[in-house]
Scaffold this active site. Structure first.
Site: not given
Length: 267
Positions: A127-129, A132
């Site tokens: 999951h890439c912050p 998002e």
């Protein structure tokens, strides 16, 4: 759309990325960088090319961050055979399939539940912050294309910012005239290093036909925990074919093939 939806993490992150991208571009144009000199000399092709690359990287960013990364279908319809096959997850019987305790579905092989997105994602990578959004089976190739283009834009931006840094004394006067450009140069340098590390690591993982999650947590994943190697690695060419979503066998079939090969070698 409800007013509070405009303050959701996804909207804030994407808005911040867009403003930062165009803010840095504006700084490079307003200072005495190579962009300004090219424009003054009538060499408009290079500035226009730079703007086109910036716009393309931004569009790729939005595409990756907004698209479905490969969510597992949770709405099973009786007549939907594809959804039924996905939900029952026809994994070899020797592999213990566990129902997701959040989605209450039987996820396919290599899928994982993302707590931030609240969904199971096929071929989950991470999951890439900054996006998002999850990076999974559907958007991983575009994510890699985005990293490549973004690194090119960042490195070009580093060169442009450096071209406008004319050092002189007294330093207080230089800082007033070039402080913003110098801060932009440092920011671009940091972003370039991060993008280069991400791109290099993902290229390595793609070449091995593994994911970030599998690479880091192999000791905790049922189908990898007691396996001597990577059951999905079929050589560089086939790994790239799988990654680019060319017609190929399912992950379950590849996993079963590897088990059969391992069994035949031990006999």
């Amino acid at each position: 759309m409800a007013p509070w939806a405009l303050l959701s993490p996804g909207v804030l992150v994407r808005t911040g990325h867009t403003l930062l991208t165009w803010g840095i571009t504006l700084v490079l144009f307003l200072h005495d960088t190579a962009l300004r000199r090219w424009e003054e000399q009538g060499k408009l092709l290079l500035p226009l090319t730079f703007l086109l690359l910036v716009q393309s990287s931004l569009l790729l960013y939005l595409a990756v961050s907004l698209m479905d990364p490969g969510y597992v279908n949770t709405q099973l319809q009786p007549q939907d055979s594809a959804a039924k096959e996905e939900q029952t997850a026809m994994v070899p019987q020797i592999y213990p399939v566990r129902r997701c305790r959040y989605c209450l579905v039987l996820p396919p092989l290599r899928a994982r539940h993302c707590r931030e997105c609240g969904r199971c994602v096929r071929r989950y990578d991470h999951h890439c912050p900054w996006m998002e959004n999850c990076v999974g089976e559907r958007n991983h190739p575009l994510f890699l294309a985005y990293l490549t283009l973004q690194l090119l834009v960042l490195l070009w931006g580093v060169y442009l910012a450096w071209s406008g840094l004319h050092f002189f004394r007294p330093w207080s006067q230089w800082l007033r005239s070039s402080g913003l450009l110098f801060a932009t140069f440092l920011l671009l340098l940091i972003f370039s290093g991060v993008a280069a590390l991400l791109l290099g690591s993902h290229l390595y993982l793609v070449a091995q036909n593994t994911t970030t999650w599998e690479f880091i947590s192999a000791h905790r994943i049922n189908y990898l925990r007691q396996h001597p190697g990577n059951p999905f690695d079929r050589g560089l060419a086939r790994n790239l074919a799988h990654f680019c979503r060319w017609p190929s066998a399912s992950w379950e079939n590849l996993w079963a093939e590897d088990q059969e090969e391992a069994s035949s070698q031990t006999v």
